[in-house]
Design an enzyme around this catalytic site. Structure first.
Site, PDB file in Angstrom:
ATOM      1  N   ASP A 282       0.828  -1.212   0.000  1.00  0.00           N
ATOM      2  CA  ASP A 282       0.000   0.000   0.000  1.00  0.00           C
ATOM      3  C   ASP A 282       0.859   1.258   0.000  1.00  0.00           C
ATOM      4  O   ASP A 282       0.495   2.283   0.595  1.00  0.00           O
ATOM      5  CB  ASP A 282      -0.951  -0.001   1.194  1.00  0.00           C
ATOM      6  CG  ASP A 282      -2.152   0.929   1.008  1.00  0.00           C
ATOM      7  OD1 ASP A 282      -2.363   1.395  -0.134  1.00  0.00           O
ATOM      8  OD2 ASP A 282      -2.860   1.203   1.990  1.00  0.00           O
ATOM      9  N   LEU A 315      -3.798   7.397   9.122  1.00  0.00           N
ATOM     10  CA  LEU A 315      -2.773   6.765   8.298  1.00  0.00           C
ATOM     11  C   LEU A 315      -3.172   6.838   6.841  1.00  0.00           C
ATOM     12  O   LEU A 315      -4.340   6.663   6.477  1.00  0.00           O
ATOM     13  CB  LEU A 315      -2.577   5.302   8.709  1.00  0.00           C
ATOM     14  CG  LEU A 315      -1.840   5.063  10.033  1.00  0.00           C
ATOM     15  CD1 LEU A 315      -1.904   3.595  10.411  1.00  0.00           C
ATOM     16  CD2 LEU A 315      -0.389   5.515   9.934  1.00  0.00           C
ATOM     17  N   GLY A 317      -1.749   5.073   3.849  1.00  0.00           N
ATOM     18  CA  GLY A 317      -0.887   4.165   3.112  1.00  0.00           C
ATOM     19  C   GLY A 317       0.457   4.018   3.807  1.00  0.00           C
ATOM     20  O   GLY A 317       0.641   4.388   4.968  1.00  0.00           O
TER      21      GLY A 317
END
Length: 390
Positions: A282, A315, A317
Protein backbone atom coordinates in the site's frame (compact mmCIF):
# COMPACT_ATOMS: atom_id res chain seq x y z
CA UNK A 1 9.29 4.45 -24.19
CA UNK A 2 12.19 6.76 -23.47
CA UNK A 3 15.10 5.98 -21.18
CA UNK A 4 18.23 7.86 -20.33
CA UNK A 5 21.43 6.96 -22.15
CA UNK A 6 22.80 5.55 -18.90
CA UNK A 7 19.77 3.30 -18.45
CA UNK A 8 20.06 2.07 -22.03
CA UNK A 9 23.71 1.17 -21.56
CA UNK A 10 22.96 -0.64 -18.32
CA UNK A 11 20.14 -2.65 -19.86
CA UNK A 12 22.31 -3.64 -22.83
CA UNK A 13 24.95 -5.15 -20.54
CA UNK A 14 22.69 -7.09 -18.17
CA UNK A 15 23.97 -10.68 -18.06
CA UNK A 16 21.69 -13.48 -19.18
CA UNK A 17 21.43 -16.14 -16.48
CA UNK A 18 21.50 -19.87 -17.21
CA UNK A 19 21.63 -21.30 -13.67
CA UNK A 20 21.15 -20.09 -10.10
CA UNK A 21 23.46 -22.46 -8.27
CA UNK A 22 24.13 -23.42 -4.67
CA UNK A 23 21.22 -21.75 -2.90
CA UNK A 24 18.22 -22.92 -0.89
CA UNK A 25 15.39 -22.62 -3.41
CA UNK A 26 11.72 -22.21 -2.56
CA UNK A 27 10.02 -25.09 -4.35
CA UNK A 28 6.63 -26.68 -3.59
CA UNK A 29 6.18 -24.57 -0.49
CA UNK A 30 9.50 -25.32 1.20
CA UNK A 31 13.20 -24.60 0.88
CA UNK A 32 15.41 -27.27 -0.67
CA UNK A 33 18.99 -27.30 -1.86
CA UNK A 34 18.51 -27.13 -5.62
CA UNK A 35 19.85 -25.40 -8.69
CA UNK A 36 17.35 -23.33 -10.66
CA UNK A 37 17.73 -23.32 -14.43
CA UNK A 38 16.83 -20.53 -16.82
CA UNK A 39 16.29 -20.55 -20.57
CA UNK A 40 15.87 -17.06 -21.95
CA UNK A 41 13.17 -15.25 -19.94
CA UNK A 42 11.69 -18.38 -18.33
CA UNK A 43 12.64 -20.98 -15.77
CA UNK A 44 13.36 -24.36 -17.32
CA UNK A 45 14.12 -27.97 -16.54
CA UNK A 46 17.57 -27.50 -18.07
CA UNK A 47 19.80 -24.47 -18.53
CA UNK A 48 19.64 -22.62 -21.82
CA UNK A 49 22.50 -22.68 -24.28
CA UNK A 50 23.72 -19.23 -23.30
CA UNK A 51 24.05 -17.51 -19.96
CA UNK A 52 26.09 -17.18 -16.81
CA UNK A 53 25.94 -19.07 -13.53
CA UNK A 54 24.82 -17.06 -10.49
CA UNK A 55 26.37 -18.25 -7.24
CA UNK A 56 23.63 -18.36 -4.59
CA UNK A 57 25.73 -19.87 -1.82
CA UNK A 58 24.50 -18.62 1.55
CA UNK A 59 21.25 -17.36 0.05
CA UNK A 60 17.60 -18.22 -0.09
CA UNK A 61 16.29 -18.20 -3.66
CA UNK A 62 12.65 -17.08 -3.79
CA UNK A 63 10.30 -16.07 -6.62
CA UNK A 64 10.12 -12.41 -7.49
CA UNK A 65 7.54 -10.69 -5.31
CA UNK A 66 4.12 -9.65 -6.64
CA UNK A 67 2.53 -6.53 -5.14
CA UNK A 68 -1.17 -6.30 -5.94
CA UNK A 69 -1.86 -3.21 -3.82
CA UNK A 70 0.41 -0.19 -3.88
CA UNK A 71 -0.14 3.27 -5.28
CA UNK A 72 3.33 4.45 -6.15
CA UNK A 73 7.01 4.75 -5.37
CA UNK A 74 10.08 6.74 -6.38
CA UNK A 75 8.04 9.95 -6.54
CA UNK A 76 5.38 8.58 -8.91
CA UNK A 77 1.80 7.33 -8.53
CA UNK A 78 -0.34 5.42 -11.03
CA UNK A 79 -3.14 7.93 -10.48
CA UNK A 80 -0.95 10.62 -12.05
CA UNK A 81 -1.73 9.05 -15.43
CA UNK A 82 1.92 9.59 -16.37
CA UNK A 83 3.74 6.92 -18.36
CA UNK A 84 7.18 8.10 -17.32
CA UNK A 85 6.09 7.85 -13.71
CA UNK A 86 5.16 4.21 -14.23
CA UNK A 87 8.68 3.56 -15.50
CA UNK A 88 10.11 5.14 -12.35
CA UNK A 89 7.90 2.88 -10.28
CA UNK A 90 8.85 -0.17 -12.32
CA UNK A 91 12.56 0.48 -11.88
CA UNK A 92 12.29 1.02 -8.15
CA UNK A 93 10.09 -2.01 -7.53
CA UNK A 94 12.36 -4.31 -9.54
CA UNK A 95 15.42 -3.06 -7.67
CA UNK A 96 13.75 -4.21 -4.46
CA UNK A 97 12.82 -7.66 -5.77
CA UNK A 98 9.19 -6.80 -6.61
CA UNK A 99 9.19 -8.04 -10.18
CA UNK A 100 5.46 -7.92 -10.95
CA UNK A 101 3.30 -4.98 -9.96
CA UNK A 102 -0.42 -4.28 -9.88
CA UNK A 103 -0.68 -0.65 -8.78
CA UNK A 104 -3.87 0.73 -7.26
CA UNK A 105 -5.82 3.76 -8.36
CA UNK A 106 -7.57 6.04 -5.87
CA UNK A 107 -11.04 7.51 -5.45
CA UNK A 108 -10.96 9.97 -8.33
CA UNK A 109 -13.11 11.19 -11.21
CA UNK A 110 -13.73 8.87 -14.15
CA UNK A 111 -11.62 11.23 -16.27
CA UNK A 112 -8.63 10.82 -13.99
CA UNK A 113 -9.11 7.06 -13.76
CA UNK A 114 -9.27 6.91 -17.54
CA UNK A 115 -5.93 8.70 -17.82
CA UNK A 116 -4.38 6.24 -15.35
CA UNK A 117 -5.78 3.30 -17.31
CA UNK A 118 -4.44 4.67 -20.60
CA UNK A 119 -0.94 5.11 -19.16
CA UNK A 120 -0.94 1.60 -17.69
CA UNK A 121 -2.06 0.09 -20.99
CA UNK A 122 0.83 1.84 -22.76
CA UNK A 123 3.51 0.64 -20.31
CA UNK A 124 6.19 -1.66 -21.68
CA UNK A 125 8.93 -2.37 -19.13
CA UNK A 126 12.57 -1.69 -19.81
CA UNK A 127 14.96 -4.51 -18.94
CA UNK A 128 15.42 -3.18 -15.40
CA UNK A 129 11.72 -2.52 -14.74
CA UNK A 130 9.03 -4.72 -13.21
CA UNK A 131 6.19 -6.08 -15.31
CA UNK A 132 2.89 -4.26 -14.88
CA UNK A 133 0.52 -7.22 -14.57
CA UNK A 134 -2.69 -5.44 -13.63
CA UNK A 135 -4.45 -2.49 -12.05
CA UNK A 136 -6.19 -2.54 -8.68
CA UNK A 137 -9.21 -0.20 -8.63
CA UNK A 138 -9.34 0.69 -4.93
CA UNK A 139 -11.82 3.53 -5.35
CA UNK A 140 -14.31 5.11 -5.93
CA UNK A 141 -16.98 2.51 -5.04
CA UNK A 142 -16.45 2.72 -1.27
CA UNK A 143 -18.35 3.82 1.81
CA UNK A 144 -18.40 7.59 2.41
CA UNK A 145 -18.02 6.75 6.10
CA UNK A 146 -14.79 4.79 5.59
CA UNK A 147 -12.85 6.88 3.11
CA UNK A 148 -9.58 6.75 5.06
CA UNK A 149 -7.10 8.78 3.02
CA UNK A 150 -9.32 8.71 -0.09
CA UNK A 151 -10.98 11.87 -1.40
CA UNK A 152 -14.64 11.92 -0.26
CA UNK A 153 -15.56 14.30 -3.10
CA UNK A 154 -15.34 11.46 -5.63
CA UNK A 155 -16.95 8.61 -3.66
CA UNK A 156 -19.86 7.12 -5.59
CA UNK A 157 -21.99 4.00 -5.73
CA UNK A 158 -20.71 0.96 -7.64
CA UNK A 159 -21.33 1.37 -11.35
CA UNK A 160 -21.12 -1.54 -13.79
CA UNK A 161 -21.09 0.69 -16.87
CA UNK A 162 -18.32 2.91 -15.52
CA UNK A 163 -16.16 -0.07 -14.64
CA UNK A 164 -16.60 -1.59 -18.10
CA UNK A 165 -15.70 1.70 -19.77
CA UNK A 166 -12.49 1.88 -17.75
CA UNK A 167 -11.71 -1.78 -18.38
CA UNK A 168 -12.02 -1.22 -22.12
CA UNK A 169 -9.56 1.68 -21.96
CA UNK A 170 -7.16 -0.42 -19.87
CA UNK A 171 -7.27 -3.32 -22.28
CA UNK A 172 -8.44 -5.67 -19.53
CA UNK A 173 -5.76 -4.71 -17.01
CA UNK A 174 -8.14 -4.13 -14.12
CA UNK A 175 -7.73 -7.32 -12.07
CA UNK A 176 -9.22 -6.14 -8.77
CA UNK A 177 -12.02 -3.73 -7.93
CA UNK A 178 -13.07 -2.68 -4.43
CA UNK A 179 -16.63 -2.17 -3.26
CA UNK A 180 -18.46 -1.49 -0.01
CA UNK A 181 -21.18 -4.18 -0.19
CA UNK A 182 -23.64 -2.23 1.93
CA UNK A 183 -23.84 0.64 -0.57
CA UNK A 184 -26.64 0.96 -3.19
CA UNK A 185 -25.78 -0.87 -6.40
CA UNK A 186 -23.28 -3.26 -4.79
CA UNK A 187 -25.42 -6.39 -5.23
CA UNK A 188 -26.00 -5.70 -8.91
CA UNK A 189 -22.29 -4.92 -9.37
CA UNK A 190 -21.22 -8.27 -7.91
CA UNK A 191 -23.83 -10.18 -9.91
CA UNK A 192 -22.75 -8.56 -13.18
CA UNK A 193 -18.97 -8.60 -12.75
CA UNK A 194 -17.96 -11.45 -10.42
CA UNK A 195 -16.87 -13.54 -13.41
CA UNK A 196 -15.00 -10.67 -15.07
CA UNK A 197 -12.85 -9.23 -12.27
CA UNK A 198 -11.88 -10.14 -8.70
CA UNK A 199 -14.17 -8.15 -6.43
CA UNK A 200 -12.85 -7.10 -3.03
CA UNK A 201 -14.69 -5.90 0.07
CA UNK A 202 -13.04 -2.67 1.19
CA UNK A 203 -13.45 0.71 2.90
CA UNK A 204 -16.71 -0.55 4.29
CA UNK A 205 -19.16 -0.33 7.19
CA UNK A 206 -20.65 -3.70 6.27
CA UNK A 207 -21.93 -6.06 8.92
CA UNK A 208 -21.30 -9.82 8.97
CA UNK A 209 -24.50 -10.80 7.13
CA UNK A 210 -24.06 -8.29 4.30
CA UNK A 211 -20.42 -9.28 3.85
CA UNK A 212 -21.36 -12.96 3.81
CA UNK A 213 -23.92 -12.33 1.07
CA UNK A 214 -21.29 -10.49 -0.95
CA UNK A 215 -18.88 -13.42 -0.67
CA UNK A 216 -21.66 -15.90 -1.46
CA UNK A 217 -22.45 -13.85 -4.57
CA UNK A 218 -18.89 -13.91 -5.86
CA UNK A 219 -16.65 -11.38 -4.07
CA UNK A 220 -13.35 -13.17 -3.43
CA UNK A 221 -11.01 -10.75 -1.67
CA UNK A 222 -10.81 -8.39 1.28
CA UNK A 223 -8.64 -5.27 1.12
CA UNK A 224 -5.99 -4.35 3.73
CA UNK A 225 -7.46 -6.53 6.45
CA UNK A 226 -8.46 -4.68 9.67
CA UNK A 227 -7.98 -1.26 8.08
CA UNK A 228 -11.01 0.79 6.94
CA UNK A 229 -13.54 -1.76 8.22
CA UNK A 230 -15.33 -2.54 11.48
CA UNK A 231 -13.32 -4.64 13.93
CA UNK A 232 -14.32 -8.11 15.12
CA UNK A 233 -16.69 -8.15 18.10
CA UNK A 234 -18.29 -11.17 19.72
CA UNK A 235 -21.82 -9.85 19.10
CA UNK A 236 -21.10 -7.86 15.94
CA UNK A 237 -18.54 -9.97 14.08
CA UNK A 238 -18.24 -7.72 11.02
CA UNK A 239 -16.67 -8.60 7.66
CA UNK A 240 -13.49 -10.36 8.84
CA UNK A 241 -15.07 -13.60 10.10
CA UNK A 242 -17.32 -13.60 7.03
CA UNK A 243 -14.25 -13.53 4.81
CA UNK A 244 -12.47 -16.20 6.86
CA UNK A 245 -15.44 -18.57 6.57
CA UNK A 246 -15.41 -18.43 2.77
CA UNK A 247 -12.59 -20.67 1.57
CA UNK A 248 -12.14 -18.93 -1.78
CA UNK A 249 -11.64 -15.48 -0.26
CA UNK A 250 -8.10 -14.13 -0.03
CA UNK A 251 -7.09 -11.50 2.51
CA UNK A 252 -4.40 -8.89 1.99
CA UNK A 253 -2.58 -7.27 4.89
CA UNK A 254 -0.08 -4.43 5.37
CA UNK A 255 2.72 -5.82 7.51
CA UNK A 256 4.77 -2.63 7.69
CA UNK A 257 4.89 -2.51 11.50
CA UNK A 258 2.78 0.66 11.52
CA UNK A 259 -0.71 -0.29 10.35
CA UNK A 260 -1.25 -3.44 12.40
CA UNK A 261 0.09 -4.92 15.64
CA UNK A 262 2.20 -8.07 15.09
CA UNK A 263 -0.23 -10.19 17.13
CA UNK A 264 -3.06 -9.26 14.77
CA UNK A 265 -0.95 -10.16 11.73
CA UNK A 266 -0.21 -13.55 13.28
CA UNK A 267 -3.92 -13.97 14.05
CA UNK A 268 -4.81 -13.24 10.42
CA UNK A 269 -2.46 -15.97 9.20
CA UNK A 270 -4.09 -18.39 11.65
CA UNK A 271 -7.61 -17.39 10.61
CA UNK A 272 -7.06 -17.59 6.86
CA UNK A 273 -4.07 -19.93 6.56
CA UNK A 274 -0.95 -19.12 4.60
CA UNK A 275 -2.51 -20.21 1.30
CA UNK A 276 -5.00 -17.34 1.48
CA UNK A 277 -2.99 -14.52 3.04
CA UNK A 278 -1.41 -11.89 0.79
CA UNK A 279 1.21 -9.38 1.88
CA UNK A 280 0.80 -5.95 0.30
CA UNK A 281 2.64 -2.68 0.78
CA UNK A 282 0.00 0.00 0.00
CA UNK A 283 2.92 2.35 -0.65
CA UNK A 284 2.63 5.97 -1.67
CA UNK A 285 4.85 7.88 -4.07
CA UNK A 286 7.11 8.55 -1.08
CA UNK A 287 8.39 4.96 -1.00
CA UNK A 288 12.12 5.03 -1.71
CA UNK A 289 12.35 8.71 -0.80
CA UNK A 290 12.71 10.49 2.55
CA UNK A 291 10.61 12.43 5.00
CA UNK A 292 8.48 15.23 3.58
CA UNK A 293 5.04 16.21 2.31
CA UNK A 294 3.69 14.32 -0.68
CA UNK A 295 0.48 14.22 -2.72
CA UNK A 296 -2.00 11.34 -2.54
CA UNK A 297 -5.15 11.69 -4.62
CA UNK A 298 -5.09 15.46 -4.21
CA UNK A 299 -4.41 15.42 -0.47
CA UNK A 300 -1.20 16.25 1.37
CA UNK A 301 0.47 13.36 3.17
CA UNK A 302 3.22 13.96 5.70
CA UNK A 303 5.87 11.24 5.92
CA UNK A 304 8.03 10.81 9.00
CA UNK A 305 10.08 7.66 9.22
CA UNK A 306 7.84 4.74 8.28
CA UNK A 307 4.59 6.62 9.00
CA UNK A 308 2.50 8.54 6.46
CA UNK A 309 -0.52 10.56 7.64
CA UNK A 310 -2.99 13.07 6.23
CA UNK A 311 -3.78 16.32 8.04
CA UNK A 312 -6.40 14.78 10.35
CA UNK A 313 -3.83 12.27 11.61
CA UNK A 314 -5.22 9.23 9.78
CA UNK A 315 -2.77 6.77 8.30
CA UNK A 316 -2.45 7.27 4.55
CA UNK A 317 -0.89 4.16 3.11
CA UNK A 318 2.68 3.08 3.64
CA UNK A 319 6.23 3.98 2.69
CA UNK A 320 7.49 0.42 3.25
CA UNK A 321 7.76 -1.44 -0.05
CA UNK A 322 6.70 -5.07 -0.25
CA UNK A 323 10.20 -6.41 0.35
CA UNK A 324 10.43 -4.48 3.60
CA UNK A 325 6.94 -5.65 4.61
CA UNK A 326 8.11 -9.19 3.91
CA UNK A 327 11.16 -8.61 6.11
CA UNK A 328 9.08 -7.10 8.93
CA UNK A 329 6.58 -9.96 8.77
CA UNK A 330 9.35 -12.54 9.22
CA UNK A 331 11.82 -10.77 11.49
CA UNK A 332 9.54 -8.64 13.66
CA UNK A 333 6.15 -10.37 13.57
CA UNK A 334 7.04 -14.04 13.75
CA UNK A 335 5.50 -15.11 10.44
CA UNK A 336 7.30 -18.26 9.21
CA UNK A 337 9.61 -17.57 6.28
CA UNK A 338 7.86 -20.10 4.05
CA UNK A 339 4.46 -18.56 4.80
CA UNK A 340 5.73 -15.06 4.04
CA UNK A 341 7.21 -16.17 0.71
CA UNK A 342 3.87 -17.67 -0.34
CA UNK A 343 2.00 -14.56 0.81
CA UNK A 344 4.26 -12.25 -1.21
CA UNK A 345 4.59 -14.28 -4.42
CA UNK A 346 2.43 -17.32 -5.23
CA UNK A 347 -0.71 -16.15 -3.44
CA UNK A 348 -0.98 -12.71 -5.06
CA UNK A 349 -0.15 -14.23 -8.45
CA UNK A 350 -3.01 -16.70 -8.00
CA UNK A 351 -5.42 -13.97 -6.86
CA UNK A 352 -4.64 -12.07 -10.06
CA UNK A 353 -5.16 -15.20 -12.17
CA UNK A 354 -1.48 -15.21 -13.15
CA UNK A 355 -0.27 -18.30 -11.31
CA UNK A 356 0.89 -19.96 -14.54
CA UNK A 357 3.39 -17.15 -15.15
CA UNK A 358 4.40 -15.51 -11.88
CA UNK A 359 5.08 -16.34 -8.25
CA UNK A 360 7.00 -19.60 -8.73
CA UNK A 361 10.46 -20.92 -9.59
CA UNK A 362 8.91 -23.80 -11.54
CA UNK A 363 9.71 -24.39 -15.20
CA UNK A 364 7.84 -22.24 -17.75
CA UNK A 365 7.23 -19.41 -15.28
CA UNK A 366 8.75 -15.99 -15.92
CA UNK A 367 12.34 -16.17 -14.65
CA UNK A 368 11.97 -13.68 -11.80
CA UNK A 369 13.91 -14.56 -8.65
CA UNK A 370 15.42 -12.87 -5.63
CA UNK A 371 18.47 -14.00 -3.68
CA UNK A 372 18.19 -13.20 0.02
CA UNK A 373 21.08 -13.44 2.44
CA UNK A 374 20.26 -16.28 4.85
CA UNK A 375 21.53 -14.37 7.87
CA UNK A 376 20.02 -10.94 7.23
CA UNK A 377 17.29 -11.49 4.61
CA UNK A 378 18.79 -8.57 2.69
CA UNK A 379 18.48 -8.61 -1.11
CA UNK A 380 21.72 -9.85 -2.67
CA UNK A 381 20.62 -10.28 -6.27
CA UNK A 382 17.53 -9.85 -8.42
CA UNK A 383 16.92 -11.90 -11.55
CA UNK A 384 14.37 -10.20 -13.79
CA UNK A 385 13.03 -12.08 -16.81
CA UNK A 386 16.19 -14.18 -16.87
CA UNK A 387 18.70 -11.34 -16.47
CA UNK A 388 20.65 -10.28 -13.40
CA UNK A 389 19.83 -6.64 -12.68
CA UNK A 390 21.79 -6.13 -9.44
Amino acid sequence: MTTSQGSTETAATLPQVSTIKGGSAFLNGRFVDADIHVDGAAFAEEAGAAGSVVDATGCYVIPGLVDLHFHGSAGADISDGDLEGLHKMGAYEASRGITAMCPATMTLSEEQLTAAAEAAAAYVPAKTEADLVGINMEGPFISPSKVGAQNPEYVRNPGVDEFRRLQAVAGGLFKLVDIAPEEPGADAFIEALADEVRISVAHTCTDYDTASRAFDAGAKHITHLYNAMDPMHHRKPGPIPAAAEHDKVTAEIIADGVHIHPAMVRLAFKLFGDDRMILVSDTLRAAGLGDGVYDLGGQDVTVHGYEARIDNGALAGSVSDLMRCFYVAVREMGIPLESAVKAASANPARALGLQERYGSLDADHVADAVLLDKDTLEVRQVILRGRAIL
